[in-house]
Scaffold this motif. Sequence first.
Motif, short mmCIF file in Angstrom:
data_model
loop_
_atom_site.label_atom_id
_atom_site.label_comp_id
_atom_site.label_asym_id
_atom_site.label_seq_id
_atom_site.Cartn_x
_atom_site.Cartn_y
_atom_site.Cartn_z
N GLY A 1 0.82 -1.21 0.00
CA GLY A 1 0.00 0.00 0.00
C GLY A 1 0.85 1.26 0.00
N LEU A 2 1.90 1.27 0.81
CA LEU A 2 2.79 2.43 0.85
C LEU A 2 3.46 2.67 -0.50
N ILE A 3 3.91 1.60 -1.11
CA ILE A 3 4.55 1.73 -2.43
C ILE A 3 3.55 2.24 -3.46
N ALA A 4 2.36 1.65 -3.46
CA ALA A 4 1.34 2.06 -4.44
C ALA A 4 0.95 3.51 -4.25
N ARG A 5 0.73 3.93 -3.00
CA ARG A 5 0.32 5.32 -2.75
C ARG A 5 1.44 6.31 -3.06
N SER A 6 2.69 5.86 -2.98
CA SER A 6 3.79 6.77 -3.34
C SER A 6 3.81 7.03 -4.84
N VAL A 7 3.21 6.13 -5.61
CA VAL A 7 3.12 6.30 -7.06
C VAL A 7 1.87 7.10 -7.41
N SER A 8 0.72 6.68 -6.84
CA SER A 8 -0.55 7.35 -7.12
C SER A 8 -1.58 6.95 -6.07
N GLU A 9 -2.41 7.89 -5.69
CA GLU A 9 -3.47 7.61 -4.72
C GLU A 9 -4.59 6.75 -5.30
N THR A 10 -4.67 6.63 -6.61
CA THR A 10 -5.77 5.90 -7.23
C THR A 10 -5.44 4.46 -7.58
N ILE A 11 -4.23 4.03 -7.26
CA ILE A 11 -3.86 2.64 -7.53
C ILE A 11 -4.55 1.75 -6.51
N LYS A 12 -5.21 0.71 -7.01
CA LYS A 12 -5.87 -0.24 -6.12
C LYS A 12 -4.85 -1.26 -5.65
N VAL A 13 -4.85 -1.54 -4.37
CA VAL A 13 -3.94 -2.52 -3.78
C VAL A 13 -4.78 -3.54 -3.03
N PRO A 14 -4.65 -4.83 -3.36
CA PRO A 14 -5.40 -5.84 -2.62
C PRO A 14 -4.90 -5.91 -1.18
N THR A 15 -5.83 -5.92 -0.25
CA THR A 15 -5.47 -5.97 1.16
C THR A 15 -5.54 -7.37 1.72
N GLY A 16 -6.05 -8.31 0.92
CA GLY A 16 -6.24 -9.66 1.42
C GLY A 16 -7.59 -9.83 2.08
N ASN A 17 -8.35 -8.75 2.18
CA ASN A 17 -9.67 -8.79 2.80
C ASN A 17 -10.67 -8.27 1.77
N PRO A 18 -11.48 -9.17 1.18
CA PRO A 18 -12.41 -8.74 0.13
C PRO A 18 -13.39 -7.66 0.59
N PHE A 19 -13.73 -7.63 1.86
CA PHE A 19 -14.65 -6.61 2.37
C PHE A 19 -14.05 -5.22 2.17
N PHE A 20 -12.77 -5.07 2.58
CA PHE A 20 -12.12 -3.77 2.46
C PHE A 20 -11.69 -3.48 1.04
N ASP A 21 -11.36 -4.52 0.25
CA ASP A 21 -10.97 -4.31 -1.14
C ASP A 21 -12.11 -3.66 -1.91
N ASN A 22 -13.33 -4.06 -1.64
CA ASN A 22 -14.48 -3.53 -2.36
C ASN A 22 -14.88 -2.14 -1.89
#
Length: 146
Positions: A109-130
């Motif tokens: 998540g930290l890596i993805a957000r350092s590139v762009s705030e709109t990049i989706k990152v799977p958290t391993g929890n489908p509830f929060f992913d959606n």
Amino acid sequence: MLATITTIELLDHASELGEAIIQSETYLAYIEAKADLKADKEAQERIRQFNMMKDQYEEVQRFGKYHPDYDQISTNIRKSKREVDLTETVVAFKKAEKELESLLNEISGLIARSVSETIKVPTGNPFFDNMSCSGGCSTGGGCGCG
């Protein structure tokens, strides 16, 4: 692809990050829990029994409730799974595994957000992913993602 200085530096940083993860307390606890589980003969026997029952269960599932042993095998597989899940070394391993997964998800998540705030990152929890949104909702930002 041509290797540029930037690409090489990026790969070096990724390698350093990997080494830092391997040296972390979370990873070392995971490795220790995994070794403890592997050395626990009782846990290994319970896992072996569960895997054997799983094969029987899959065979019964082909016919569902019409199979003559459906109820018995369904009950046995649940009991076996519970025995495995309540084994102390299995509990410790699953806890260590979950903590390592959380660490890796947080780093991703930290890596993805350092590139762009709109990049989706799977958290391993489908509830929060959606629940996350990358601007593709039709509420005009009414969901709080906008």
